[in-house]
Write a protein that holds these residues in place. Structure first.
Motif, PDB file in Angstrom:
ATOM      1  N   THR A  78      47.845 -16.608   4.876  1.00 42.81           N
ATOM      2  CA  THR A  78      47.275 -17.639   3.039  1.00 42.81           C
ATOM      3  C   THR A  78      48.106 -16.590   2.290  1.00 42.81           C
ATOM      4  N   SER A  79      48.377 -15.781   2.476  1.00 42.64           N
ATOM      5  CA  SER A  79      49.021 -14.517   1.670  1.00 42.64           C
ATOM      6  C   SER A  79      50.503 -14.548   1.925  1.00 42.64           C
ATOM      7  N   VAL A  80      50.994 -14.982   3.044  1.00 39.70           N
ATOM      8  CA  VAL A  80      52.864 -15.411   3.567  1.00 39.70           C
ATOM      9  C   VAL A  80      53.441 -16.306   2.766  1.00 39.70           C
ATOM     10  N   ILE A  81      52.757 -17.563   2.549  1.00 37.46           N
ATOM     11  CA  ILE A  81      52.253 -18.939   2.507  1.00 37.46           C
ATOM     12  C   ILE A  81      52.673 -18.979   0.956  1.00 37.46           C
ATOM     13  N   GLY A  82      51.417 -18.149  -0.019  1.00 40.78           N
ATOM     14  CA  GLY A  82      50.707 -18.742  -0.926  1.00 40.78           C
ATOM     15  C   GLY A  82      52.401 -17.482  -2.276  1.00 40.78           C
ATOM     16  N   LEU A  83      52.704 -16.466  -1.523  1.00 41.37           N
ATOM     17  CA  LEU A  83      53.596 -15.667  -2.292  1.00 41.37           C
ATOM     18  C   LEU A  83      55.086 -16.178  -2.220  1.00 41.37           C
ATOM     19  N   GLY A  84      55.166 -16.835  -0.623  1.00 39.59           N
ATOM     20  CA  GLY A  84      56.584 -17.268  -0.508  1.00 39.59           C
ATOM     21  C   GLY A  84      56.921 -19.053  -1.531  1.00 39.59           C
ATOM     22  N   VAL A  85      55.768 -19.367  -1.804  1.00 40.40           N
ATOM     23  CA  VAL A  85      55.520 -20.831  -3.172  1.00 40.40           C
ATOM     24  C   VAL A  85      55.743 -20.266  -4.829  1.00 40.40           C
TER      25      VAL A  85
END
Length: 374
Positions: free
Chosen positions: A80-87
């Protein structure tokens, strides 16, 4: 599992989920505002999404900790950290930005309770307070690193978040390889509490709530305030997050301090220091000495305070370490979510000076609470 090995993988994960994914928003806000032109109310609302996501995730972590392993929860936190930072990095509007902030915020709630369980099941009792405190200090590492990267990258906030994305991926891989594979689910979590534990938790819950409200203004608006203050040196705003983060390393000593001087002594010192940091910012924002001392005091006392809440919670909820950590951190985040919204409104109406002075007064009220051991 050896205590040092757990700290080596746990501290960076907390650094990513708290420092890079959650608290970096307040640091990036001035640069994001240059592009999206948000008012303080909108900025505060978006900040609150991170805290609300944290609340949701920490409840899920406590509920499902007896159904999935702590390692699985930590993998979910990393993803979720990886996806959130990407968004966040590709966001084109406040709505998309808010979505990214929310997703990144989920990682914080998913990451804390599992480490408490791993410490409880893998680390000898005499080292548990220290291990929990040092893992928790990862927040300060992430904060300092975020500040240093922003100084190097200046206003390139999208590229900065892409750097954070790469780091988050590497930390996720390190935890996948470094955490123990076989864990006893039944022992790891009993998401329940007795009537006695519920009664003993009342003051802990009230303290966590008010502390969350009182410190939210600093996390969300301190840097924006300093950068837009003509009387403050520009370097204070630029280095604010680095000062907060580096000073936060002192907070890693909370476990050692509690073992030597007691839980309530540690609690009162952290409340006094945390509240005074907001007071100094509100009264002497342009003063060179106070401008440095305030963030240093805030960084060290915030990490110290959260370390105290961990030990306090685990002391109250003896039957479930994840519940003991989850409850005060959940309530702290609820306070921060509400505080972010109110802080934005107060800043709009009365200005930043009044906001930080009011936050300090609210913080001092927490001195009335104490650990109920009966």
């Amino acid at each position: 599992m050896h205590s040092k090995k757990l700290v080596i993988v746990g501290l960076p994960m907390i650094a990513v989920t708290y420092g890079l994914s959650r608290f970096s928003y307040g640091l990036m806000l001035p640069y994001i505002n240059e592009e999206m032109n948000m008012d303080p109310s909108t900025s505060g609302l978006i900040s609150s999404l991170s805290y609300l996501a944290y609340c949701l995730a920490i409840v899920l972590a406590m509920v499902f900790s007896n159904k999935v392993t702590s390692k699985s929860l930590l993998m979910a936190a990393g993803l979720t950290s990886v996806i959130g930072l990407g968004v966040i990095a590709i966001s084109s509007s406040p709505i998309i930005l808010g979505l990214g902030i929310f997703l990144a915020g989920l990682s914080t709630g998913l990451s804390s309770p599992p480490y408490a369980n791993i410490v409880d099941t893998n680390i000898e009792t005499r080292l548990q307070n220290q291990t929990n405190s040092w893992i928790n200090s990862g927040t300060s590492i992430g904060t300092a690193f975020t500040g240093a990267i922003v100084i190097l990258m200046t206003d390139n906030w999208r590229e900065t978040y892409m750097i954070f994305l790469v780091i988050a991926i590497l930390v996720l891989i390190a935890n996948y390889k470094g955490l123990p594979k076989n864990q006893n689910l039944k022992k790891e979590s009993k998401a329940s509490f007795s009537k006695k534990e519920g009664k003993q938790s009342i003051q802990l819950i009230l303290a966590s709530l008010l502390l969350g409200v009182s410190c939210s203004a600093y996390w969300t608006f301190s840097r924006d305030f300093i950068l837009n203050l003509e009387s403050a040196p520009s370097y204070l705003g630029e280095w604010l997050w680095v000062i907060i983060g580096v000073a936060g390393l002192l907070g890693g000593t909370a476990g050692v301090f509690i073992d030597k001087f007691g839980l309530m002594t540690a609690y009162r010192i952290s409340v006094l220091a945390l509240s005074t940091s907001s007071l100094l910012l509100g009264i002497f924002p342009g003063n060179n000495l106070m401008g440095f001392f305030s963030p240093a005091l805030f960084g060290s006392s915030y990490i110290f305070m959260t370390g105290v809440l961990i030990v306090w919670g685990i002391t109250v909820f003896k039957s479930s370490p994840s519940f003991g950590l989850g409850v005060p951190f959940l309530i702290l985040a609820l306070g921060q979510a509400a505080g972010s919204i109110f802080s934005g409104l107060i800043a709009d109406i009365a200005g930043y000076h009044a906001l930080f002075i009011g936050a300090s007064i609210l913080g001092y009220i927490n001195l009335v609470f104490k650990h109920d051991s009966n």
